[in-house]
Enzyme design. Structure first.
Site, mmCIF file in Angstrom:
data_model
loop_
_atom_site.group_PDB
_atom_site.id
_atom_site.type_symbol
_atom_site.label_atom_id
_atom_site.label_comp_id
_atom_site.label_asym_id
_atom_site.label_seq_id
_atom_site.Cartn_x
_atom_site.Cartn_y
_atom_site.Cartn_z
ATOM 1 N N SER A 84 38.756 33.077 33.069
ATOM 2 C CA SER A 84 39.549 32.349 31.557
ATOM 3 C C SER A 84 39.793 32.382 30.378
ATOM 4 C CB SER A 84 37.419 33.089 31.821
ATOM 5 O OG SER A 84 38.080 33.924 31.016
ATOM 6 N N GLU A 132 42.686 35.521 41.176
ATOM 7 C CA GLU A 132 43.981 36.915 41.634
ATOM 8 C C GLU A 132 44.953 36.821 42.412
ATOM 9 O OE1 GLU A 132 40.193 37.373 42.911
ATOM 10 O OE2 GLU A 132 39.549 37.492 40.339
#
Length: 182
Positions: A94, A149
């Site tokens: 984010s 990720e």
């Protein structure tokens, strides 16, 4: 076979295709700036991230340690305070996580370099960072932020691979560090 059929019959291929698509959109110049940030082998590095991004940052820190770099993970009991001349790498999808942006501000105030991997290149963290690598994840069939990720780990591994090519017998030295056979 279309992508829906692949995802149903061979989900590992669907995951691999998503990662390949993201990595194919990485800006080569931005990646080169990320690699260049690690040019000084004597610089102390601090890695950070929250949640699963933090786990990726921990794995990245270990890989840099295997190269012989001085690395710490922020928050570990043995981690020293960040100072001028050090660098902080933050993994944050984010780019707005309060703990991560707080760490980045502290690092900058101390005179450290800040580097981030994020999928929000206009976020708060990118505005603080000296080097930002935009990880352009889009819609994914995977759970949560897995695509971000996974991509970040592969990108950090790619930096390590590039640095290792500059070190004679890098793999042998890594094994020695890893297994304490020195």
């Amino acid at each position: 076979m279309d992508s829906r059929q692949i995802a149903q019959s061979r989900p590992w291929l669907a995951v691999g295709q998503e990662i390949t698509d993201v990595l194919g959109r990485i800006d080569a110049d931005a990646f080169a700036r990320l690699v260049q940030a690690f040019d000084d082998p004597d610089r102390r590095w601090f890695f950070s991230g929250q949640g699963r991004s933090g786990l990726v940052a921990q794995m990245g820190a270990m890989r840099f340690m295997h190269l012989g770099r001085m690395v710490h993970f922020v928050g570990e009991a043995s981690a020293p305070s960040i100072r001028k001349g050090d660098a902080l790498l933050i993994v944050s999808g984010s780019g707005e996580t309060p703990v991560s942006t707080g760490f980045a501000r502290i690092a900058k105030a101390e005179g450290a370099k800040v580097v981030t991997l994020t999928h929000k290149p206009a976020g708060t963290l990118a505005g603080i960072a000296d080097v930002t690598l935009h990880v352009p994840v889009g819609e994914s069939k995977q759970f949560g932020g897995s695509l971000f990720e996974q991509s970040c780990l592969i990108l950090l591994d790619s930096v390590v691979l590039g640095l290792a090519k500059q070190i004679p017998e890098a793999h042998k030295l890594m094994l020695q560090r890893h297994t304490n056979l020195q």
